[in-house]
Scaffold this active site. Structure first.
Site, short mmCIF file in Angstrom:
data_model
loop_
_atom_site.label_atom_id
_atom_site.label_comp_id
_atom_site.label_asym_id
_atom_site.label_seq_id
_atom_site.Cartn_x
_atom_site.Cartn_y
_atom_site.Cartn_z
N LYS A 244 29.51 45.74 43.93
CA LYS A 244 29.46 45.74 42.47
C LYS A 244 28.04 45.92 41.91
CE LYS A 244 32.48 42.80 40.59
NZ LYS A 244 33.29 41.57 40.46
N GLU B 97 24.21 37.83 36.64
CA GLU B 97 24.49 38.62 35.45
C GLU B 97 24.41 37.69 34.24
OE1 GLU B 97 27.62 41.94 36.01
OE2 GLU B 97 28.52 40.56 34.58
N ARG C 290 42.01 51.63 42.14
CA ARG C 290 43.40 51.44 42.61
C ARG C 290 44.32 51.33 41.41
NH1 ARG C 290 43.71 46.08 40.96
NH2 ARG C 290 41.78 44.92 41.30
P1 ADP Z 1 36.50 40.29 39.64
O1 ADP Z 1 36.21 41.59 40.30
O2 ADP Z 1 36.39 39.13 40.55
O3 ADP Z 1 37.79 40.33 38.88
P2 ADP Z 1 34.97 40.83 37.24
O4 ADP Z 1 33.58 41.29 37.29
O5 ADP Z 1 36.02 41.87 36.95
O6 ADP Z 1 35.34 40.06 38.59
O7 ADP Z 1 35.11 39.69 36.18
C1 ADP Z 1 36.27 38.90 36.06
C2 ADP Z 1 36.24 38.14 34.75
O8 ADP Z 1 35.06 37.33 34.68
C3 ADP Z 1 36.17 39.00 33.50
O9 ADP Z 1 37.43 39.44 33.10
C4 ADP Z 1 35.56 38.05 32.50
O10 ADP Z 1 36.50 37.11 32.05
C5 ADP Z 1 34.58 37.29 33.35
N1 ADP Z 1 33.25 37.91 33.28
C6 ADP Z 1 32.74 38.84 34.13
N2 ADP Z 1 31.48 39.14 33.81
C7 ADP Z 1 31.16 38.40 32.74
C8 ADP Z 1 29.98 38.22 31.95
N3 ADP Z 1 28.86 38.88 32.24
N4 ADP Z 1 30.01 37.33 30.94
C9 ADP Z 1 31.13 36.63 30.67
N5 ADP Z 1 32.26 36.72 31.38
C10 ADP Z 1 32.30 37.60 32.40
#
Ligand code: ADP
Length: 518
Positions: free
Chosen positions: A119, A203, A295
């Site tokens: 990522k 992040e 996917r």
């Molecule tokens: P995964 O691949 O484990 O699903 P993601 O990066 O898609 O992880 O993030 C999953 C969830 O985490 C998002 O839908 C959101 O709710 C929260 N999230 C991710 N990044 C952030 C961020 N920078 N700030 C706030 N919430 C975040």
């Protein structure tokens, strides 16, 4: 009909395996199911043309066993493998193994999967393309001191995320330097155990954002089309619970602007097949790229409902090299679709997974109702896999019609024997913020009382009480007595035979009673 594929192996189980089998049937493609020991009575095994036992229940020995699956695919003589979602769907080694064995992998290329699988790399790539990303680190960090320095630079709170993660696992919110040490080692441990690889990055944490994602389809030769957005802000522990399309806050101009960003992201990595570009959105409606899912998504049915397209058939068509018979102008959104993820978990008991025998099963139906599930009466929910047991999708001409259809469908849905998240969804469908479209990823914390309070209140859901009254009325008719019609009448007559029953007690806390021998 696709001439290219004669036979396809589905490297998955549960509802998604059925979904793929159904698409194959429409395309006159023969299907091969694989199953682990506990899945021998599963519907995907019964519905496929052929099925092969591949190992013991733990995923590593069956649904994640690349060698065994490729061996089975070769033995069965398939042309292609569809991985569904989860398991090996985004595994670059698996896609590569398919490519090497002359089997078409219905998904993205192994090179793209490798990039998307990391990522941080993917973030960096998007940044180079001018796609906004949340501020944060540009590489995996090795120790907590590095994490601390970065967090101080970008400002608290921050998120620690696993570079190789997925499904919301391994994510930690850190609000201060005091919390960092503990959070770092926890994230480290979790990443290692869940993904077998350590790799945490930092992040900036966006306070209570929305999660809005764009579906894309790409022929791998430069033609990419987006199929609009899905709002997935109702989550629990970073995992989606309810999704809808369109989003209540995305109008045509936002859709065009952010959709173009999603297309750009896909083109940047020469994306092939169906995928999702995920964004988080702050209070100022700024979209930030967070990841690309290479996917089919769990929530793909809502896009199918509003676009009228069949995403799985699109996937096969692209994988067969037949390209995209679709341009951006052809994509028209009609109405609104909502999906509730029904998990075998007890929302009144810290969402404890609930495996076991489904003693009675009655899925809802009616206009605009779609159920994607592999359940049946007598099915045993195993403990070894994801707790998602059904996806309930409601479509309507607008949000309100979809919501009311979902409310009805949830009320009709009977899954006895295991606890499910149905009561929680009933609560959400009635919620005033939900109805107003006031959504964010903290929705559940903000809107739901904790389960203990919920139980203590012994609240009676009036609608369900009405249903209970109807059941009691039938009970009385069966007993040759005058039926009562309303909940109030039931109460005033002090009907006997209303007892708590396990079968229904999982639908709502307390107050939900029915005649035991109905
Ligand atoms: P995964 O691949 O484990 O699903 P993601 O990066 O898609 O992880 O993030 C999953 C969830 O985490 C998002 O839908 C959101 O709710 C929260 N999230 C991710 N990044 C952030 C961020 N920078 N700030 C706030 N919430 C975040």
């Amino acid at each position: 009909m696709l001439e290219v594929f004669d036979k396809v192996l589905i490297a998955n189980r549960g509802e998604i395996a059925l979904r793929v089998i159904r698409a194959c049937r429409e395309l006159s493609i023969r299907t091969v199911a694989i199953y682990s020991e506990v899945d021998d009575k599963s519907l995907h095994v019964r519905f496929a043309d052929e099925s092969y036992w591949i190992g013991a229940p733990p995923p590593a020995e069956s649904y994640l066993n690349i060698g065994k699956i490729i061996e089975t695919a070769s033995k069965a003589g398939v042309d292609a493998i569809h991985p569904g979602y989860g398991f090996l769907a985004e595994n670059a080694d698996f896609a590569e193994a398919c490519e090497k064995n002359g089997i078409v992998f219905v998904g993205s290329r192994s090179t793209t999967l490798r990039l998307g699988g990391n990522k941080v790399e993917c973030r960096n790539r998007m940044k180079q393309e001018g796609i906004p990303v949340v501020s944060g680190g540009e590489s995996i960090i090795d120790d907590e001191h590095e994490a601390l320095a970065l967090a101080e630079e970008i400002g608290w709170p921050v998120l620690l995320k696993s570079a190789f993660g997925g499904g919301g696992r391994g994510i930690r919110t850190v609000r201060s330097r005091e919390e960092l040490k503990e959070a770092f080692s926890a994230a480290h441990r979790e990443a290692l155990s869940a993904f077998g690889k350590f790799g945490v990055y930092v992040e900036k944490y966006i306070e209570n954002p929305r999660h809005i994602e764009f579906q894309i389809v790409s022929d791998g030769k430069g033609k990419v089309v987006h199929l609009a957005e899905r709002e997935c802000s109702i989550q629990r522990r970073f995992q989606k619970l309810v999704e809808m399309s369109p989003s209540p806050v995305v109008d045509a101009s936002i859709r065009e602007r952010v959709g173009a960003l999603a297309v750009k992201a896909a083109k940047a990595v020469s994306y092939l097949n169906a995928g999702t570009v995920e964004f988080i959105v702050d209070k100022g409606m700024n979209f930030y790229f967070i990841e690309m899912n290479s996917r089919l998504q769990v929530e793909h049915p809502i896009t199918e409902m509003v676009t009228g397209l069949d995403l799985v058939k699109q996937q096969f068509q692209i994988a067969a090299g037949e390209g995209l018979n679709l341009s951006q102008e052809d994509v028209r959104l009609r109405g609104c679709a909502i999906e509730c993820r029904i998990n075998a978990e007890d929302p009144l008991n810290s969402f404890l997974p609930s495996a076991g025998l489904v003693s009675r099963y009655h899925p809802p139906s009616g206009p605009g109702v779609r159920v994607d599930s592999a359940l049946y009466s007598g099915y045993e929910v195993p403990v070894h896999y994801d707790s998602l047991i059904a996806k309930l999708i409601a479509y309507g001409g607008d949000f309100e019609e979809a919501r009311l259809r979902m409310k009805n469908a949830l009320r009709e849905y009977v899954i006895d024997g295991v606890a499910t998240t149905i009561p929680l969804h009933q609560f959400i469908m009635e919620d005033t913020d939900f109805r107003r479209g006031d959504l964010s990823t903290d929705f559940l914390q903000r809107r739901l009382p904790n389960p203990e309070k919920l139980k203590a209140k012994q609240r009676v859901n009036s609608e369900i009480e009405e249903t209970a009254a109807a059941i009691a009325a039938l009970y009385l008719v069966n007993k040759g007595r005058k039926p009562v019609r309303t909940a109030a009448e039931v109460r005033s007559r002090n009907v006997n035979g209303w007892r708590s029953s396990h079968a229904y007690s999982n639908r709502w806390p307390e107050g939900w009673r029915h005649a035991e021998d109905f």
